[in-house]
Design a protein around this motif. Structure first.
Motif, PDB file in Angstrom:
ATOM      1  N   HIS A 246      34.056  66.933  28.428  1.00 32.93           N
ATOM      2  CA  HIS A 246      34.895  66.536  27.378  1.00 32.93           C
ATOM      3  C   HIS A 246      34.293  66.316  26.221  1.00 32.93           C
ATOM      4  CE1 HIS A 246      36.456  63.450  31.276  1.00 32.93           C
ATOM      5  NE2 HIS A 246      36.873  64.946  31.122  1.00 32.93           N
ATOM      6  N   ASP A 247      33.263  66.874  26.047  1.00 34.34           N
ATOM      7  CA  ASP A 247      32.634  66.755  24.517  1.00 34.34           C
ATOM      8  C   ASP A 247      32.551  68.277  24.161  1.00 34.34           C
ATOM      9  OD1 ASP A 247      30.578  67.970  26.263  1.00 34.34           O
ATOM     10  OD2 ASP A 247      28.849  66.849  25.289  1.00 34.34           O
ATOM     11  N   LEU A 273      43.646  67.272  29.594  1.00 38.54           N
ATOM     12  CA  LEU A 273      42.642  66.955  28.720  1.00 38.54           C
ATOM     13  C   LEU A 273      42.781  65.646  28.425  1.00 38.54           C
ATOM     14  CD1 LEU A 273      42.657  70.356  26.737  1.00 38.54           C
ATOM     15  CD2 LEU A 273      41.300  69.871  28.736  1.00 38.54           C
ATOM     16  N   HIS A 276      39.652  63.927  27.445  1.00 35.80           N
ATOM     17  CA  HIS A 276      38.633  64.529  26.278  1.00 35.80           C
ATOM     18  C   HIS A 276      38.380  63.998  25.079  1.00 35.80           C
ATOM     19  CE1 HIS A 276      37.083  68.823  26.238  1.00 35.80           C
ATOM     20  NE2 HIS A 276      36.937  68.665  24.633  1.00 35.80           N
ATOM     21  N   ARG A 281      38.798  67.055  19.769  1.00 38.21           N
ATOM     22  CA  ARG A 281      40.026  67.730  20.246  1.00 38.21           C
ATOM     23  C   ARG A 281      40.705  67.772  19.158  1.00 38.21           C
ATOM     24  NH1 ARG A 281      44.403  65.937  24.872  1.00 38.21           N
ATOM     25  NH2 ARG A 281      45.031  64.990  22.921  1.00 38.21           N
TER      26      ARG A 281
END
Length: 316
Positions: A246-247, A273, A276, A281
């Motif tokens: 997620h990073d 996503l 995220h 993002r």
């Protein structure tokens, strides 16, 4: 999907409009990869392209072997984490790799242009008919494991697809990618002189499975005993895109006229996503863009590439 492309397609416009040269002019060390089976990527330590065994692969092998090989080589040469840019098949392979935790430790960020993950809503008429035609038995159709669009057998097969009602192959690029807004005719001519290039028939079958099944899975051998032999289970495993770290900084750009990377399919990807990290993002939507505009559009520098450059420069 234009899966049979070499790195030259990034360099068909004048230098000031080509993303690799723009990045190089801004201090980035640029490496351009070629897809397995294309003209610059046909060598092998033991197999010859004339053999069936050479072509026994799909995009699963690009995920498992080719993508890591490219990353490992570049990382060994530079010692620096990589900012990755992918378009079309290059995004599919990247997303599948990242979902399995591959290469993320060598990656600084990724820019995904016209991302391909889900293809349920692909609306290019030629692509839909082709996906319905590429059933499992086609791996032995023509007696060829190499799918060479310029070969006589495949050319005849493509002409049979073009004979279907509602399909106009006079403008082949539009028939494949959607109506691109911003291409110079000279660039399109160069593209069609060089592309598409060879891929494996098995790869085309795997892409067609992705269209028909509406899910992102490893290659389906159809026969349960074959799937068990390869995966230890009856059905092929799913690439779970929710597992992408997620990073991991992601830049995603997609177009409203893209017949391959349809808006609804990209929204499905973005839903995967949704957890995220918000500040990791970045999503860009360009209403007038179709699939090929992202690599050959005369205004892509202003609309897309400057945003990619800014995104990369903000990664620490």
């Amino acid at each position: 999907m234009v899966p049979t492309r070499d790195g030259m397609t990034w360099l068909l416009n004048p230098p000031e409009q080509d993303l690799p040269l723009i990045l190089a002019d801004n201090g980035f060390d640029v490496w351009i990869a070629n897809t397995r089976g294309t003209r610059y990527s046909r060598r092998h330590i033991s197999l010859d392209p004339s053999s069936q065994a050479y072509w026994n692969w799909s995009w699963d092998e690009l995920v498992s072997y080719d993508f890591p090989a490219v990353f490992n080589y570049v990382f060994s040469q530079t010692g620096q984490k990589i900012n990755y840019v992918g378009h079309s098949l290059g995004t599919l392979v990247a997303l599948a790799s990242f979902s399995e935790g591959k290469l993320v430790n060598q990656l600084k960020s990724a820019a995904l242009l016209s991302p391909i993950a889900y293809l349920s809503h692909m609306n290019t008429a030629l692509g839909v008919v082709a996906a319905k035609s590429f059933v499992g038995e086609i791996t032995t159709l023509f007696g060829l494991a190499e799918f060479n669009p310029k070969g006589l057998a495949v050319d005849a097969f493509l002409k049979s697809l073009c004979a279907h009602p509602g399909i106009d192959c006079y403008d082949l690029l539009t028939a494949l990618t959607g109506k691109n807004c911003c291409l110079n005719s000279s660039t399109v001519d160069l593209f069609l002189m060089n592309e598409p290039q060879s891929t494996s028939t098995k790869n085309m079958v795997h892409l067609a499975q992705t269209v028909r099944l509406g899910a992102l899975t490893k290659f389906n051998y159809v026969r349960p005993d074959y799937n068990i032999m390869h995966y230890g289970e009856i059905f092929p495993p799913i690439y779970n895109l929710s597992n992408i770290p997620h990073d991991l900084p992601l830049f995603i750009s997609y177009g409203g006229r893209d017949a391959l990377s349809d808006v609804r399919d990209v929204e499905n990807l973005l839903d995967k996503l949704k957890f995220h990290d918000e500040n990791k993002r970045s999503v860009q939507f360009i209403q007038e863009y179709a699939h090929a505009d992202y690599i050959m559009g005369f205004n892509a520098k202003d609309l897309v590439y400057n945003a990619v450059l800014s995104f990369f420069n903000h990664q620490v």
